[in-house]
Write an enzyme that holds these catalytic residues in place. Structure first.
Site, mmCIF file in Angstrom:
data_model
loop_
_atom_site.group_PDB
_atom_site.id
_atom_site.type_symbol
_atom_site.label_atom_id
_atom_site.label_comp_id
_atom_site.label_asym_id
_atom_site.label_seq_id
_atom_site.Cartn_x
_atom_site.Cartn_y
_atom_site.Cartn_z
ATOM 1 N N THR A 1 -5.679 -10.206 14.272
ATOM 2 C CA THR A 1 -6.219 -9.399 13.391
ATOM 3 C C THR A 1 -5.603 -9.444 12.113
ATOM 4 O OG1 THR A 1 -7.430 -7.752 14.957
ATOM 5 C CG2 THR A 1 -6.970 -6.892 12.796
ATOM 6 N N ASP B 1 -17.366 -1.434 1.840
ATOM 7 C CA ASP B 1 -15.808 -0.450 1.575
ATOM 8 C C ASP B 1 -15.626 -0.429 0.189
ATOM 9 O OD1 ASP B 1 -14.866 -3.027 1.341
ATOM 10 O OD2 ASP B 1 -13.023 -2.886 2.301
ATOM 11 N N ASP C 1 -13.516 -1.382 -1.805
ATOM 12 C CA ASP C 1 -13.343 -2.628 -3.080
ATOM 13 C C ASP C 1 -14.002 -3.758 -2.427
ATOM 14 O OD1 ASP C 1 -11.719 -3.214 -0.507
ATOM 15 O OD2 ASP C 1 -10.280 -4.355 -1.252
ATOM 16 N N GLU D 1 -14.040 -10.975 11.025
ATOM 17 C CA GLU D 1 -13.069 -9.866 11.796
ATOM 18 C C GLU D 1 -13.991 -8.619 12.235
ATOM 19 O OE1 GLU D 1 -8.850 -8.846 10.716
ATOM 20 O OE2 GLU D 1 -9.929 -9.058 8.823
ATOM 21 N N MET D 2 -13.623 -7.960 13.168
ATOM 22 C CA MET D 2 -14.479 -6.677 13.422
ATOM 23 C C MET D 2 -14.570 -5.790 12.370
ATOM 24 S SD MET D 2 -16.311 -5.600 15.939
ATOM 25 C CE MET D 2 -16.739 -4.014 16.337
ATOM 26 N N SER D 3 -13.577 -5.737 11.523
ATOM 27 C CA SER D 3 -13.401 -4.819 10.714
ATOM 28 C C SER D 3 -14.487 -4.897 9.452
ATOM 29 C CB SER D 3 -12.138 -4.689 10.058
ATOM 30 O OG SER D 3 -11.751 -6.024 9.427
ATOM 31 N N ARG E 1 1.079 -1.420 -0.021
ATOM 32 C CA ARG E 1 -0.040 -0.107 0.029
ATOM 33 C C ARG E 1 0.728 1.192 -0.013
ATOM 34 N NH1 ARG E 1 -4.368 -0.478 4.541
ATOM 35 N NH2 ARG E 1 -4.540 -2.192 3.676
ATOM 36 N N LYS F 1 -3.636 -6.343 -3.216
ATOM 37 C CA LYS F 1 -3.866 -7.598 -2.511
ATOM 38 C C LYS F 1 -3.410 -8.905 -3.423
ATOM 39 C CE LYS F 1 -7.459 -5.271 0.433
ATOM 40 N NZ LYS F 1 -8.879 -5.195 0.934
ATOM 41 N N ASP G 1 -14.806 -6.191 -0.100
ATOM 42 C CA ASP G 1 -14.503 -7.085 0.668
ATOM 43 C C ASP G 1 -15.094 -6.837 1.923
ATOM 44 O OD1 ASP G 1 -12.536 -5.473 1.587
ATOM 45 O OD2 ASP G 1 -10.844 -6.746 1.067
ATOM 46 N N ARG G 2 -15.718 -5.875 2.452
ATOM 47 C CA ARG G 2 -16.118 -5.912 3.895
ATOM 48 C C ARG G 2 -17.900 -5.353 3.739
ATOM 49 N NH1 ARG G 2 -13.847 -2.269 7.322
ATOM 50 N NH2 ARG G 2 -12.896 -1.001 5.410
ATOM 51 N N HIS H 1 -14.411 -8.001 7.429
ATOM 52 C CA HIS H 1 -13.934 -9.154 6.627
ATOM 53 C C HIS H 1 -14.827 -10.575 6.991
ATOM 54 C CE1 HIS H 1 -10.885 -6.955 4.213
ATOM 55 N NE2 HIS H 1 -10.621 -6.229 5.373
ATOM 56 N N SER I 1 -8.376 -0.142 -1.190
ATOM 57 C CA SER I 1 -9.181 -0.504 -0.176
ATOM 58 C C SER I 1 -10.159 0.730 0.428
ATOM 59 C CB SER I 1 -8.840 -1.216 0.916
ATOM 60 O OG SER I 1 -9.717 -1.909 1.734
ATOM 61 N N HIS I 2 -10.181 1.039 1.699
ATOM 62 C CA HIS I 2 -10.801 2.233 2.190
ATOM 63 C C HIS I 2 -10.043 3.325 2.456
ATOM 64 C CE1 HIS I 2 -8.908 -0.150 5.333
ATOM 65 N NE2 HIS I 2 -9.105 0.914 6.254
#
Length: 460
Positions: A303, A239, A241, A322-324, A15, A113, A243-244, A326, A103-104
């Site tokens: 994480t 988000d 891209d 995941e909390m995020s 990134r 990725k 994926d969330r 995903h 991503s975000h």
């Protein structure tokens, strides 16, 4: 031309900031290094795609040329959500893939990725690409790889629509924040039989309306308003891209992913009794008992989307989250994180109810904070965390979990501090049975952080 810097090689992806740490030249070098790594694993083809960022076309072109220069064939999916590249590595006879995505992150970021021979690469595998570039003599393969394009849209949508079924018609609101999910979400959910109110589904790399990150409440306010002003029953957010997944009830409650995981776990365990369900250290204390009650074995883990994906493979678990946001389904799917697919599975569960919001709001919860970020200088996050591990005392704790930072469990709540692997930040989260307990736990963390770094500007 940007000079290659090791700083862009993060724990789970690459990134950088366009024209500062990342440009077409760097993308070409990364493509060539990844191509060599793929060939070393016996892989001859690599799938690529890109999100809606303005820098995407030039980076994807350079990436493809780099890959071809190493001798691998490139299958370019064009503008897709990240999970569609992962899907491609499962159905196109090529087990390696690279998604060009920021991503975000803010509009001037972009990155990559990667999946190598079916494995989500992270840690040493990513820094290994930097080492490979540094050590390489600059030569290209005698025969460059071929380049082809492939439109995977219909196959991806049909794979989901053909399997995930809603029990009754439902009207939903979908907010894509001008991220790339907007190109697919409406058609996916309409294909499943939903009526869809679309918010910011035009793909625009400037993100003119709000940031495409459903982990932060401020980015969900438009969706909450749409649910108030229309007869949509439920709101989905994605988000940048795709994926969330973010989820909002009719009455404007945000159902964070650790509570979404309760419903997903119960559903998956109905077909996989006794299975291990994976979740990360940021998740609520209520998730483990919920998994146990549903007949599963809870497994807390580090994480990081690549880390969870790898652990999922290792354990054979049918579900991880995941909390995020995903969420990884191996049950009826391929084991990669996919916000669009998670949204479909959520609608399958919710349409069995006449009042989906009542089901969601009834899920166990405590007073809690979203993710809180302590911003530091590059590398300082790791130094502060080392000090906390060595010196911090937490009176009244029941146990301290150290698999990823410090998660301090108390009889009435928990506090977490862990170092972000992608930015110079310490990520914190707190949960407690009462506001007073929440304040007490946050107070303890404040004390130990200020002892380690007296000038820290805490977000609470």
């Amino acid at each position: 031309m940007v000079t290659l810097s090791k700083t862009i090689f993060k724990a789970y992806d690459i990134r950088g900031i366009i024209d500062k740490t990342l440009d077409a030249g760097v993308a070409h070098q990364i493509g060539a290094a990844f191509g060599r790594a793929a060939l070393a694993k016996g892989e001859k083809k690599v799938v690529i795609g890109r999100d809606g960022r303005l820098s995407g076309p030039s980076l994807a072109k350079a990436l493809a040329e780099g890959l071809q220069s190493s001798g691998v064939d490139v299958i370019d999916l064009g503008v897709v959500a990240t999970p569609m590249v992962y899907f491609g590595t499962n159905v196109l006879g090529a087990a390696s893939g690279i998604m060009v995505t920021g991503s975000h992150n803010p509009p001037d970021y972009n990155g990559f990725k990667m999946v190598l021979a079916g494995e989500a690469i992270h840690g040493d595998s990513i820094t290994g690409l930097f080492d490979s570039i540094e050590a390489h003599d600059g030569s290209s393969a005698a025969t460059p790889g071929a380049y082809s394009t492939h439109d995977i849209r219909a196959e991806y949508l049909q794979r989901i629509i053909g399997d995930v079924k809603i029990s009754r018609p439902i009207k939903i609101a979908v907010d894509c924040g001008n991220g790339v999910a907007g190109a697919f979400a409406g058609d996916l959910y309409r294909g499943m039989g939903c009526e869809v109110v679309e918010l910011f589904c035009e793909v625009d790399g400037n993100f003119p309306n709000h940031h495409p990150d459903p982990a932060h409440p401020e980015n969900l306010q438009d969706l909450i308003r749409a649910l108030q002003e229309t007869d949509a029953e439920i709101g989905l957010a994605f988000d940048g891209d795709g994926d969330r997944l973010g989820l909002v009830t009719k009455d404007g409650q945000i159902i964070y992913p650790d509570r979404q995981m309760m419903l997903f776990a119960a559903d998956v365990l109905s077909r996989n009794p006794g299975a291990e369900i994976l979740y990360d250290v940021k998740c609520t204390r209520h998730l483990a008992p919920y998994i146990e009650k549903a007949g599963g074995k809870p497994l807390m883990y580090k994480t990081g989307h690549s880390l969870v994906k790898a652990k999922l493979k290792e354990t054979g678990s049918p579900l991880g989250g995941e909390m995020s946001g995903h969420i990884f389904f191996k049950d009826r799917w391929y084991g990669f994180d996919d916000g669009l697919y998670a949204g479909a599975r959520m609608l399958e569960i919710l349409t069995k109810e006449q009042d989906p919001s009542a089901l969601l709001n009834a899920l166990p919860q405590s007073d809690s904070t979203p993710e809180l970020h302590l911003h530091l200088k590059e590398g300082e996050n790791f130094i502060v965390m080392d000090k906390l591990r060595a010196d911090a005392k937490f009176p009244g704790n029941e146990r301290i979990i150290t698999i990823d930072g410090l998660r301090v469990e108390y009889p009435d709540g928990f506090g977490l501090a862990r170092s972000s692997n992608t930015t110079p930040v310490i990520v914190m989260r707190f949960e407690a049975e009462t506001p007073a307990a929440l304040e007490r736990i946050q107070g303890q963390f404040k004390s130990v952080i200020l002892a380690a770094k007296p000038d820290a500007e805490l977000p609470f």
